[in-house]
Design an enzyme around this catalytic site. Structure first.
Site, short mmCIF file in Angstrom:
data_model
loop_
_atom_site.label_atom_id
_atom_site.label_comp_id
_atom_site.label_asym_id
_atom_site.label_seq_id
_atom_site.Cartn_x
_atom_site.Cartn_y
_atom_site.Cartn_z
N ASP A 1 5.76 -7.24 2.99
CA ASP A 1 4.94 -7.40 1.17
C ASP A 1 5.81 -7.99 0.18
OD1 ASP A 1 2.38 -8.00 1.77
OD2 ASP A 1 1.41 -5.69 1.02
N SER B 1 0.42 -1.08 -0.28
CA SER B 1 -0.04 0.02 0.19
C SER B 1 0.68 1.39 0.07
CB SER B 1 -1.66 -0.18 1.00
OG SER B 1 -0.29 -0.44 2.80
N LYS C 1 4.91 -11.45 2.98
CA LYS C 1 3.69 -11.51 2.73
C LYS C 1 3.28 -11.73 1.81
CE LYS C 1 -0.23 -8.03 3.47
NZ LYS C 1 -0.73 -8.50 2.33
N GLU D 1 0.20 -12.09 -1.79
CA GLU D 1 -1.53 -12.44 -1.62
C GLU D 1 -1.90 -14.17 -2.51
OE1 GLU D 1 -2.69 -8.57 -3.29
OE2 GLU D 1 -1.73 -7.49 -1.55
N GLU E 1 -8.94 -9.74 3.63
CA GLU E 1 -9.34 -8.50 3.50
C GLU E 1 -10.79 -8.42 3.18
OE1 GLU E 1 -6.30 -6.13 1.78
OE2 GLU E 1 -7.94 -4.07 1.44
O1 KIV Z 1 -0.60 -3.53 1.52
C1 KIV Z 1 -1.03 -3.19 2.37
O2 KIV Z 1 -1.00 -1.83 3.81
C2 KIV Z 1 -1.98 -4.33 3.27
C3 KIV Z 1 -2.95 -4.12 3.83
C4 KIV Z 1 -3.85 -3.39 3.63
C5 KIV Z 1 -2.73 -5.49 5.13
O3 KIV Z 1 -1.95 -5.20 2.31
#
Ligand code: KIV
Length: 278
Positions: free
Chosen positions: A88, A50, A118, A120, A187
């Site tokens: 991420d 994000s 993390k 997806e 989410e």
């Molecule tokens: O990228 C991010 O901030 C996220 C959260 C919204 C969980 O994946």
């Protein structure tokens, strides 16, 4: 000898062990200064992709690169001491093959020092998650609304609002858990579905727009501080920092224009010469 009290950073297994105990508190952070504050109160700091939308003003997370994630992941590690830092994997850095995913994780973990990554995707990423977790990469899953898929799903809308749509999302959650993820972000899914998923999987669910039924919660820091121009309806604003920052900048600009800043307290005097600023 260290003069600072040793603080042991939380690990992925620590977070995994919190299932069914106390709620997991998570927020995003992309900078050392905010990480320092978040670290005092949260169990997990997510360096989310994000950051592309929040820091760079992008319309989606799709253009975010691995280098952007590594730069901010490193900053957050420097700013924090106790929280588990999760970074991420951005779009295009892991979907092609499990080997590609491993190489991206290895770069992120070596270059930032973070404790987990993390990614997806549910069933479609299960084989990759199993490959990573058996090779030393703690993985946080992410199911329900997966923003990196925006170009195939069409809009950032809530998932599972009709019961007929529940089964694939539940299968995603089970696949991620069975593949060895230590936790899973859920989410923007309807509350009863979030409750069913949380009851079905043995790993903690971390909700964002997925109700208090989850084992923990995460929000984007700037959204909950009132700094983002538009936020999803599930965000609760715990602060309204925008007007305060605006007022401070307005006062600064007025002072500079009136030559009232820097004042006597803000300048260096010459050594040995007494004066207002000595
Ligand atoms: O990228 C991010 O901030 C996220 C959260 C919204 C969980 O994946």
């Amino acid at each position: 000898m260290s003069t600072q009290a040793e603080v042991r950073r939380l690990t992925a297994p620590d977070i995994r062990a919190r299932k069914g105990t106390t709620p997991i508190v998570a927020l995003t952070s992309y900078h050392a200064h905010t990480a320092r504050i978040v670290d005092r109160h949260c169990d997990v700091i997510l360096v989310g992709d994000s950051l592309g939308m929040v820091m760079h003003g992008l319309e989606t997370t799709v253009p975010v690169t691995l280098d952007m994630m590594i730069l901010q992941g490193h900053a957050v590690m420097r700013g924090s001491r106790q929280a588990l830092v999760v970074v991420d994997l951005p779009f295009g850095s892991y979907e092609a093959s499990k080997e590609q995913a491993f190489m991206s994780c290895a770069r992120v973990m070596k270059e930032t020092g973070c404790g987990a990554i993390k990614l997806e995707g549910g069933r479609r990423m299960a084989e990759t998650i199993a490959f990573l977790t058996t090779r030393g990469v703690p993985v946080m899953g992410h199911i329900g609304l997966t923003p990196q898929a925006i170009n195939t799903i069409g809009s950032f809308r809530a998932q599972g609002r009709d019961e007929k749509d529940w089964a694939p999302i539940e299968e995603d959650a089970r696949a991620v858990a069975e593949a060895g993820a230590f936790s899973v972000v859920v989410e923007a899914v309807a509350e009863p579905l979030a409750a069913r998923i949380t009851a079905q999987v043995e790993i903690p669910t971390i909700g964002i727009g997925a109700s208090a039924a989850c084992d923990g919660q995460i929000l984007v820091l700037e959204d909950m501080l009132g700094l983002s121009p538009r936020v999803p309806r599930f965000v609760k604003r715990y602060g309204d920092l925008g007007p305060g920052i605006g007022a401070a900048i307005e006062a600064y600009a007025a002072d500079v224009r009136a030559r009232a800043f820097p004042g006597p307290d803000n300048v260096y005097a010459m050594r040995g010469k007494p004066g207002k600023s000595s």
